[in-house]
Scaffold this motif. Structure first.
Motif, mmCIF file in Angstrom:
data_model
loop_
_atom_site.group_PDB
_atom_site.id
_atom_site.type_symbol
_atom_site.label_atom_id
_atom_site.label_comp_id
_atom_site.label_asym_id
_atom_site.label_seq_id
_atom_site.Cartn_x
_atom_site.Cartn_y
_atom_site.Cartn_z
ATOM 1 N N PRO A 1 0.801 -1.237 0.000
ATOM 2 C CA PRO A 1 0.000 0.000 0.000
ATOM 3 C C PRO A 1 0.827 1.278 0.000
ATOM 4 O O PRO A 1 0.326 2.322 -0.443
ATOM 5 N N SER A 2 2.072 1.217 0.484
ATOM 6 C CA SER A 2 2.885 2.434 0.503
ATOM 7 C C SER A 2 3.423 2.799 -0.871
ATOM 8 O O SER A 2 3.927 3.908 -1.082
ATOM 9 N N ALA A 3 3.325 1.900 -1.829
ATOM 10 C CA ALA A 3 3.820 2.160 -3.182
ATOM 11 C C ALA A 3 2.705 2.727 -4.058
ATOM 12 O O ALA A 3 1.516 2.485 -3.826
ATOM 13 N N LYS A 4 3.116 3.473 -5.081
ATOM 14 C CA LYS A 4 2.176 4.079 -6.012
ATOM 15 C C LYS A 4 2.488 3.634 -7.437
ATOM 16 O O LYS A 4 3.580 3.147 -7.727
ATOM 17 N N LEU A 5 1.529 3.834 -8.312
ATOM 18 C CA LEU A 5 1.712 3.460 -9.710
ATOM 19 C C LEU A 5 2.948 4.142 -10.296
ATOM 20 O O LEU A 5 3.681 3.548 -11.104
ATOM 21 N N SER A 6 3.213 5.361 -9.868
ATOM 22 C CA SER A 6 4.365 6.106 -10.391
ATOM 23 C C SER A 6 5.699 5.498 -9.964
ATOM 24 O O SER A 6 6.746 5.862 -10.511
ATOM 25 N N ASP A 7 5.677 4.587 -8.984
ATOM 26 C CA ASP A 7 6.922 3.916 -8.578
ATOM 27 C C ASP A 7 7.332 2.829 -9.565
ATOM 28 O O ASP A 7 8.441 2.291 -9.479
ATOM 29 N N LEU A 8 6.443 2.470 -10.495
ATOM 30 C CA LEU A 8 6.771 1.497 -11.527
ATOM 31 C C LEU A 8 7.237 2.225 -12.778
ATOM 32 O O LEU A 8 6.741 3.310 -13.102
ATOM 33 N N SER A 9 8.172 1.635 -13.492
ATOM 34 C CA SER A 9 8.711 2.252 -14.697
ATOM 35 C C SER A 9 7.905 1.799 -15.914
ATOM 36 O O SER A 9 7.974 0.629 -16.308
ATOM 37 N N ARG A 10 7.200 2.727 -16.499
ATOM 38 C CA ARG A 10 6.429 2.403 -17.704
ATOM 39 C C ARG A 10 7.361 2.068 -18.870
ATOM 40 O O ARG A 10 7.050 1.209 -19.702
ATOM 41 N N VAL A 11 8.515 2.718 -18.910
ATOM 42 C CA VAL A 11 9.478 2.467 -19.992
ATOM 43 C C VAL A 11 9.983 1.029 -19.932
ATOM 44 O O VAL A 11 10.020 0.322 -20.943
ATOM 45 N N ILE A 12 10.368 0.565 -18.733
ATOM 46 C CA ILE A 12 10.845 -0.809 -18.596
ATOM 47 C C ILE A 12 9.735 -1.789 -18.937
ATOM 48 O O ILE A 12 9.949 -2.786 -19.638
ATOM 49 N N PHE A 13 8.530 -1.509 -18.456
ATOM 50 C CA PHE A 13 7.406 -2.421 -18.681
ATOM 51 C C PHE A 13 7.077 -2.549 -20.163
ATOM 52 O O PHE A 13 6.957 -3.663 -20.696
ATOM 53 N N GLU A 14 6.935 -1.429 -20.850
ATOM 54 C CA GLU A 14 6.474 -1.460 -22.238
ATOM 55 C C GLU A 14 7.587 -1.792 -23.225
ATOM 56 O O GLU A 14 7.325 -2.425 -24.256
ATOM 57 N N ASN A 15 8.822 -1.400 -22.921
ATOM 58 C CA ASN A 15 9.903 -1.601 -23.887
ATOM 59 C C ASN A 15 10.718 -2.865 -23.641
ATOM 60 O O ASN A 15 11.341 -3.386 -24.574
ATOM 61 N N GLU A 16 10.728 -3.356 -22.402
ATOM 62 C CA GLU A 16 11.559 -4.515 -22.086
ATOM 63 C C GLU A 16 10.734 -5.742 -21.687
ATOM 64 O O GLU A 16 10.973 -6.844 -22.190
ATOM 65 N N TYR A 17 9.761 -5.540 -20.795
ATOM 66 C CA TYR A 17 9.027 -6.701 -20.285
ATOM 67 C C TYR A 17 7.972 -7.217 -21.270
ATOM 68 O O TYR A 17 7.969 -8.395 -21.630
ATOM 69 N N LEU A 18 7.069 -6.350 -21.701
ATOM 70 C CA LEU A 18 5.950 -6.796 -22.538
ATOM 71 C C LEU A 18 6.389 -7.507 -23.821
ATOM 72 O O LEU A 18 5.810 -8.549 -24.166
ATOM 73 N N PRO A 19 7.387 -6.986 -24.554
ATOM 74 C CA PRO A 19 7.770 -7.677 -25.792
ATOM 75 C C PRO A 19 8.275 -9.099 -25.576
ATOM 76 O O PRO A 19 8.234 -9.914 -26.507
ATOM 77 N N GLN A 20 8.756 -9.401 -24.373
ATOM 78 C CA GLN A 20 9.227 -10.747 -24.086
ATOM 79 C C GLN A 20 8.152 -11.605 -23.424
ATOM 80 O O GLN A 20 8.225 -12.834 -23.459
ATOM 81 N N ALA A 21 7.139 -10.962 -22.841
ATOM 82 C CA ALA A 21 6.117 -11.709 -22.112
ATOM 83 C C ALA A 21 4.967 -12.161 -23.001
ATOM 84 O O ALA A 21 4.336 -13.184 -22.717
ATOM 85 N N PHE A 22 4.672 -11.415 -24.066
ATOM 86 C CA PHE A 22 3.510 -11.718 -24.894
ATOM 87 C C PHE A 22 3.907 -11.827 -26.361
ATOM 88 O O PHE A 22 4.867 -11.206 -26.814
ATOM 89 N N ALA A 23 3.141 -12.620 -27.076
ATOM 90 C CA ALA A 23 3.372 -12.779 -28.505
ATOM 91 C C ALA A 23 3.068 -11.462 -29.234
ATOM 92 O O ALA A 23 2.226 -10.674 -28.792
ATOM 93 N N PRO A 24 3.758 -11.204 -30.366
ATOM 94 C CA PRO A 24 3.551 -9.934 -31.081
ATOM 95 C C PRO A 24 2.110 -9.657 -31.466
ATOM 96 O O PRO A 24 1.651 -8.513 -31.392
ATOM 97 N N ASP A 25 1.361 -10.705 -31.875
ATOM 98 C CA ASP A 25 -0.020 -10.464 -32.292
ATOM 99 C C ASP A 25 -0.894 -10.043 -31.124
ATOM 100 O O ASP A 25 -1.860 -9.308 -31.294
ATOM 101 N N VAL A 26 -0.552 -10.501 -29.915
ATOM 102 C CA VAL A 26 -1.307 -10.084 -28.735
ATOM 103 C C VAL A 26 -1.022 -8.613 -28.425
ATOM 104 O O VAL A 26 -1.926 -7.838 -28.105
ATOM 105 N N LEU A 27 0.250 -8.219 -28.541
ATOM 106 C CA LEU A 27 0.613 -6.834 -28.260
ATOM 107 C C LEU A 27 0.005 -5.871 -29.275
ATOM 108 O O LEU A 27 -0.262 -4.715 -28.960
ATOM 109 N N GLU A 28 -0.203 -6.360 -30.505
ATOM 110 C CA GLU A 28 -0.781 -5.485 -31.525
ATOM 111 C C GLU A 28 -2.252 -5.191 -31.276
ATOM 112 O O GLU A 28 -2.804 -4.253 -31.847
ATOM 113 N N ALA A 29 -2.905 -5.977 -30.418
ATOM 114 C CA ALA A 29 -4.298 -5.687 -30.042
ATOM 115 C C ALA A 29 -4.280 -4.573 -29.004
ATOM 116 O O ALA A 29 -4.046 -4.802 -27.825
#
Length: 402
Positions: free
Chosen positions: A160-188
């Motif tokens: 509860p002491s953490a906020k959404l802004s404590d997460l890095s959107r750049v790391i999530f969208e540029n590094e994590y998501l491309p490796q976690a999901f197939a390209p066709d899923v990300l294109e949706a």
């Protein structure tokens, strides 16, 4: 793990419209791929049965036996679906040979996941009646919502002491998501940033953006602000006693990826290579410790440690004659002090951190780290790894060559 009776299995086998059963005549061709899709779908349990789904190997579409010979190798291949790292988080399933309708069948029983959505090969599979399908945006939201009402592991507890802004959107969208999901899923593109975070268990839900432990470890630059013990303490000691002179030390923090990469760089720097140009026609390259063994023990320490109610770091102490890696938290679940390290005995205190490590490429498959370390040590001419376990820690000792 719930074991179904013969009558329960027969009822599922005969009900060709059931969304809790799938039948395959063999385990050849594209069946291993489809079987993993089925396991993923059963684990997601979109209809909310809260009962196991069953994959029958050796049954025709109409439920009659196909005459398949159920061998030990077939059972091992089916069991590998649990730990080969293609279905994340790791599913809970059992594999057994049963006699139904007078014939052998291999039965894979899959328990509903407490941590949906599960994904196979970067895609979220569900059951719609007797068929498998990919989850749409609304179905994915429903699966994410189901987590709130489960008994969750600590690695997806909200902080509860953490906020959404404590997460890095750049790391999530540029590094994590491309490796976690197939390209066709990300294109949706219909899923919002919050919905994607929730699907990956980085926050509680789209309408409750409190970061989870996994979210902070995976995509926060400073998870130690909320989990003070989530770092590696490295010491290089010039001697064989803790009281001897320390010639290099560092507290290595940051997100889990940065922490592991920096720790590996530190270990490589001290694992100096010796080149022998005199004893053979071609030069021989030797390392005091095999890098693969150090890596596997380090990854296991990060994966299996307890992050709950402790400020203790992972301790990596490099002495002149050995390396000691101390992971807070003793054996967990099916793993005990007595059976620790035995082949096939595995359990996961942090299944969602396991998902992160697999996604970022640190782990290829699960349950093989100790075996890999042992083989690497033997090939390099080192003694076998030693393990000291108790209820508060697991210590691995890698000894240098004699």
């Amino acid at each position: 793990m719930q074991r179904l009776t013969d009558q329960e299995l027969l009822d599922l086998l005969n009900d060709t419209e059931s969304d809790r059963a799938e039948r395959k005549e063999t385990f050849k061709g594209d069946v291993p791929k489809k079987a993993r899709q089925a396991v993923c779908a059963f684990a997601n349990d979109l209809p909310g049965h809260n009962r196991p789904g069953v994959l029958f190997i050796g049954a025709k579409d109409n439920g009659e036996p196909s005459g398949l010979e159920v061998t030990d190798q077939l059972l091992l291949s089916l069991a590998d679906m649990k730990t080969d790292g293609n279905i994340l988080p790791l599913p809970v399933l059992s594999v057994e040979k049963r006699i139904l309708k007078g014939a052998d069948m291999a039965i894979v029983t899959v328990m509903p996941s407490d941590m949906p959505p599960q994904k196979y090969d970067g895609r979220i599979w569900i059951r719609t009646g007797p068929r498998r399908a990919l989850a749409n945006e609304q179905e994915e939201r429903i699966l994410s919502e189901k987590r709130r009402y489960k008994n969750l592991p600590f690695d997806i507890y909200p902080l509860p002491s953490a906020k959404l802004s404590d997460l890095s959107r750049v790391i999530f969208e540029n590094e994590y998501l491309p490796q976690a999901f197939a390209p066709d899923v990300l294109e949706a593109n219909g899923r919002s940033y919050e919905e994607r975070l929730a699907s990956c268990r980085m926050i509680v839900a789209p309408d409750d953006t409190t970061p989870t432990v996994t979210g902070l470890l995976a995509i926060s630059k400073r998870p130690q602000d909320f989990l003070p013990g989530a770092y590696v303490q490295f010491l290089r000691i010039d001697g064989i006693e803790l009281s001897d002179e320390v010639i290099d030390e560092e507290e290595i923090g940051g997100g889990i990826v940065d922490m592991l990469r920096r720790t590996e760089e530190k270990l490589k720097a001290h694992n100096r290579t010796a080149v022998d140009i005199t004893s053979a026609a071609t030069h021989q390259v030797e390392m005091p410790y095999p890098q693969a063994a150090i890596q596997q023990v380090l990854y296991n320490a990060v994966l299996h440690r307890t992050y709950e109610s402790t400020n203790a770091p992972i301790r990596v102490y490099w002495f002149n004659d050995r390396i000691e890696i101390n992971s807070p938290g003793g054996p967990y679940g099916n793993v005990t002090v007595e059976n620790f390290g035995r082949p096939g005995i595995t359990d996961y205190r942090n299944p969602n951190i396991a998902d992160v490590l697999k996604t970022f490429g640190f782990i290829q498959a699960f349950g093989r780290g100790i075996a890999t370390a042992r083989k690497a040590m033997e090939s390099n001419g080192n003694p076998a790894p030693e393990f000291e376990t108790n209820q508060s820690a697991v210590v691995c000792i890698l000894r240098g060559k004699s």
